[in-house]
Structure formats: structure tokens, C-alpha cells
Design a protein around this motif. Structure first.
Motif, short mmCIF file in Angstrom:
data_model
loop_
_atom_site.label_atom_id
_atom_site.label_comp_id
_atom_site.label_asym_id
_atom_site.label_seq_id
_atom_site.Cartn_x
_atom_site.Cartn_y
_atom_site.Cartn_z
N TRP A 64 0.45 -0.92 0.07
CA TRP A 64 -0.23 -0.29 -0.46
C TRP A 64 1.24 1.59 0.02
O TRP A 64 2.15 1.05 0.97
N VAL A 65 0.42 2.18 -0.93
CA VAL A 65 1.52 3.28 -1.28
C VAL A 65 0.31 4.65 -1.20
O VAL A 65 -0.33 4.75 -1.81
N TYR A 66 1.50 5.99 -0.17
CA TYR A 66 0.54 7.41 -0.16
C TYR A 66 1.26 7.77 -0.57
O TYR A 66 2.50 8.25 0.19
N PRO A 67 2.45 8.48 -1.93
CA PRO A 67 3.28 9.55 -2.37
C PRO A 67 2.37 10.83 -1.84
O PRO A 67 1.58 11.32 -1.95
N HIS A 68 3.23 11.15 -0.99
CA HIS A 68 3.15 12.94 -0.62
C HIS A 68 3.41 13.74 -1.64
O HIS A 68 2.70 14.67 -2.37
N VAL A 69 4.34 13.73 -2.88
CA VAL A 69 5.55 14.20 -3.65
C VAL A 69 5.32 12.76 -5.53
O VAL A 69 5.00 11.95 -4.60
N VAL B 153 0.37 -3.65 -6.97
CA VAL B 153 1.50 -4.96 -7.11
C VAL B 153 1.80 -4.76 -8.18
O VAL B 153 1.63 -4.56 -9.69
N PHE B 154 3.18 -5.36 -8.03
CA PHE B 154 4.35 -5.34 -9.66
C PHE B 154 4.62 -6.67 -9.49
O PHE B 154 5.08 -7.60 -9.05
N ILE B 155 4.02 -8.26 -10.51
CA ILE B 155 4.67 -8.77 -10.80
C ILE B 155 5.51 -8.89 -11.95
O ILE B 155 5.80 -8.77 -13.70
N VAL C 177 1.21 -4.46 -13.75
CA VAL C 177 1.48 -3.95 -12.26
C VAL C 177 -1.01 -3.87 -12.56
O VAL C 177 -1.52 -4.05 -13.11
N TYR C 178 -0.91 -3.89 -11.28
CA TYR C 178 -2.04 -3.97 -10.43
C TYR C 178 -2.56 -2.87 -9.61
O TYR C 178 -1.06 -2.44 -8.69
N LEU D 47 -6.37 -9.96 -2.10
CA LEU D 47 -5.13 -9.36 -1.18
C LEU D 47 -5.82 -8.29 -0.77
O LEU D 47 -5.42 -7.48 0.26
N TYR D 48 -6.07 -7.64 -2.06
CA TYR D 48 -6.07 -5.78 -2.35
C TYR D 48 -8.70 -5.83 -0.91
O TYR D 48 -7.95 -4.90 -0.12
N ASN D 49 -8.67 -7.01 -0.98
CA ASN D 49 -9.77 -6.40 -0.13
C ASN D 49 -9.69 -7.78 1.13
O ASN D 49 -10.84 -7.38 1.53
N SER D 50 -8.80 -8.07 1.37
CA SER D 50 -8.23 -8.95 2.84
C SER D 50 -9.25 -10.11 3.06
O SER D 50 -10.09 -9.90 3.78
N SER D 51 -9.69 -11.03 1.85
CA SER D 51 -10.83 -11.75 1.73
C SER D 51 -10.04 -13.15 1.69
O SER D 51 -9.17 -13.18 2.06
#
Length: 359
Positions: free
Chosen positions: A140-145, A203-205, A215-216, A274-278
Motif C-alpha cells: 500500500w502506498v501514499y506518495p506525498h509528492v 502489485v508488481f509482477i 501492474v495492478y 489480497l486487496y479486499n483482505s478476503s
């Protein structure tokens, strides 16, 4: 006379875990679901750290949720964060600060803050990820810039030109760099590009066998690209948030959480889960494997003991014959014609089938 003060400490959470499959047949078409009952004497909310395991080993080779037992890295003292896979590849934290309430992804637990200037997390293990084979990186990423190239993670040598780097470019695209061949590619995402100040799951494969990068974003496949060059073995640590070549100017500025590395290609179905944690998808299981799920409770003030479910064995799927047709050598159905039975069948385990005919 007053007594001395007593400080009431946090009670660690606890869990019980069971593992069920979609049906009672325990076959490869069944999804796996872990059922967790958590308790906390303080009434705190509990976040469950999940690690799926088959044949005794974790499905991922690195599972870093950045739980509440993580510590800050400072200029004078490195911090640490734990790998909750069975491989126990625990990491050193340099300068990056632990944020207990990132509100990231689906769980709202902690993450690490990177200021774009020398903050990083380092994992000492030559097999993360493996070289010369397929791998997947999830975070999970949250870029500031969004300016130039900002490294999410990578593993290289300093001078031998081996390894790889995954970054975000100024437009929010994924920039992949194969250091061994000096090959580089921008996987342009267009309207699906990653945005500044916004949480997203990435996700990078690198599919080595099929010469493809994928890329996902937020559980969905957004773009594929062709790459035929081999990724050569690298001996530096696997790092998060900084260029592993010790090159300045590409450090990540923002928040990163829930880093996982896989030594294989993972399926579209699993990535969405994985994204939904299911539940764990059936596309990752095979006949004969032993599966379990291990859960560690975290009430964001302390981490409880890890509890694993009992094993479930993936059993053989019974083959299915969907239709049978009987034809003669010619369309005239004469006594001189041979008869041939044509069978349409399927087997969820992809086993080779033979047929017993009853004429």
C-alpha cells in the motif's frame, strides 16, 4: 499514607483460528477461509495479521504488516519491524518514522513515513526476492509528492549492475528498472495512474517464464508490458523507500504499508482477494498440498501470540464427463463401419484421464 502508583498496562489480545473450505470436499476448486475469534480484555479493536502457509512454509517470502511492535528509526538509533512469514526476515529501520494511525488500506493500522531524504527499511536476505525467476511485490502506498522517480522497493548491487528497482514516476506510472541489463521501462497507467496524497494498493509482477511485467492497482490488472531480459543475482539487502544503489534523489516521500514479497507469479483472483483482505483463492492451491493459516492479533498497543489453524489437505478432484457421442466411420452406419466414442471431459487438477468404455 498513600500507596505508590500502579500503572495499568495494556492487555495483549488473543485469537482462536479455524480453517474451512468452500465445500466439504477439500478440492482445488475450493477457496480457503480463515475464521478468527479475537478477544481483548481492554475492549480494544483488534487487527489480525494473517499469514497463509502451505506444506509448512509461508505463501509469501516476506510479510511485513508494520504492526504495533514496529519502532522508529532515528539518526542515532535504528528501529526495527518484523516479518510475520515463517521465514522471519526481520528488518532494520533507518530514519523512517512509525505512524500508529495511518488509516491505510483496509485495516487502519500503522505504517511507516518516509521523508524523501535517507529514510529506508532494509531486509538482509539474499533470496528476497529470488533472482532469475518470477516474483511479485505488493504494498500500500501514499506518495506525498510526484516528482521524478521515487523508489518503492528494490534490490541491486552497487557496481556489478545486477538486480531491480520499482519506482513511481512524476506522472504516477510504475517505472521498472532491470539494473543487470540497464533496461528500464515505464508502465504507463493513464487514468489509472497513482495519485499524490491518496492510498492505493500496488502489485508488481515480473513473470520471468512469460517475459512479462504486470501492474495492478487496487486489486485490478491495469497494464502489462513485455520484458525478456534476465534479472541477475544481487547481493545487497532488499530495501523499501530508497534506491538500493546508494544513489540520492530517488528516495520515497510518503507512506508505505503492508509490504509482501512472493517468489512466484500470483493470480488475478488472489490479488483481488489480497486487496479486499478476503478468503484465499482456489487458484493458488494444488492437489496434495497441506494448507493452514496463522493469525497474530494486534490491538495497536501490543501484539499477542501467533495461533495457527490445523492443516487442511487438498484432495483429488473427481473428473467429470460432460458428454459422450458415438459415431460410425461413415455417416451411413453400416455393418462395415467402426464405432468410435467421443468424450468431452474435465479435471480440476489437470490430471491425465483414461476412459473405461462399456459397449
Amino acid at each position: 499514607v498513600n500507596s505508590s502508583s500502579v500503572f495499568i498496562m495494556n492487555s495483549l489480545p488473543s485469537v482462536s483460528v479455524s480453517l474451512n473450505m468452500t465445500s466439504s470436499n477439500n478440492v482445488t476448486t475450493d477457496n480457503l477461509t480463515g475464521y478468527v475469534t479475537a478477544s481483548d480484555l481492554d475492549g480494544d479493536s483488534v487487527y489480525n495479521i494473517t499469514d497463509w502457509r502451505f506444506n509448512g512454509n509461508s505463501f509469501s517470502v516476506l510479510n511485513m504488516p508494520f504492526a504495533s511492535d514496529s519502532t522508529n528509526g532515528t539518526a542515532s538509533l535504528n528501529g526495527s519491524t518484523l516479518d510475520y512469514s515463517s521465514y522471519l526476515n526481520n528488518a532494520t529501520v533507518a530514519n523512517a518514522l512509525y505512524n500508529e494511525s495511518c488509516n491505510s488500506g483496509y485495516d487502519g493500522s500503522g505504517c511507516y513515513e518516509f521523508d524523501g531524504s535517507g529514510d529506508y527499511i532494509s531486509v538482509v536476505d539474499e533470496n528476497i526476492p529470488p533472482s532469475g525467476s518470477s516474483f511479485a511485490l505488493s504494498a500500500w502506498v501514499y506518495p506525498h509528492v510526484m516528482d521524478g522517480y521515487r523508489v518503492i522497493a528494490g534490490k541491486t548491487d552497487n557496481t556489478e549492475h545486477e538486480g531491480w528497482i520499482i519506482s513511481l514516476d512524476a506522472s504516477g506510472n510504475i517505472f521498472a528498472f532491470n539494473y543487470g541489463t540497464n533496461w528500464r521501462a515505464t508502465v504507463s497507467l493513464g487514468a489509472d495512474a497513482f495519485q499524490a496524497n491518496e492510498w492505493a494498493h500496488m502489485v508488481f509482477i515480473w513473470d520471468y517464464d512469460n517475459d512479462q511485467m504486470r501492474v495492478y492497482k487496487n486489486g485490478l490488472n491495469k497494464k502489462n508490458a513485455t520484458e525478456t531480459a534476465e534479472i541477475l543475482a544481487a547481493t545487497n539487502n532488499f530495501v523499501i523507500g530508497i534506491d538500493p544503489r546508494d544513489v540520492t534523489g530517488y528516495d520515497f516521500d510518503g507512506l508505505i504499508d503492508e509490504v509482501k514479497v512472493f517468489d512466484k507469479v500470483i493470480s488475478d483472483e488472489y490479488i483481488l482477494n489480497l486487496y479486499n483482505s478476503s478468503e484465499f483463492s482456489s487458484s493458488e492451491t494444488s492437489k496434495g498440498e497441506l494448507w493452514s493459516v496463522c493469525v497474530t492479533p494486534d490491538d495497536l498497543a501490543g501484539v499477542g501470540s501467533t495461533v495457527c489453524s490445523s492443516n487442511v489437505t487438498i484432495l483429488n478432484s473427481v473428473p467429470l464427463v460432460s458428454s459422450v457421442a458415438l459415431n460410425s466411420t461413415s455417416d451411413n452406419n453400416l455393418t462395415s463401419d467402426n464405432l468410435t466414442g467421443y468424450v468431452v471431459s474435465s479435471d480440476d487438477d489437470s490430471d491425465n484421464l483414461t476412459y473405461a468404455y462399456n459397449w
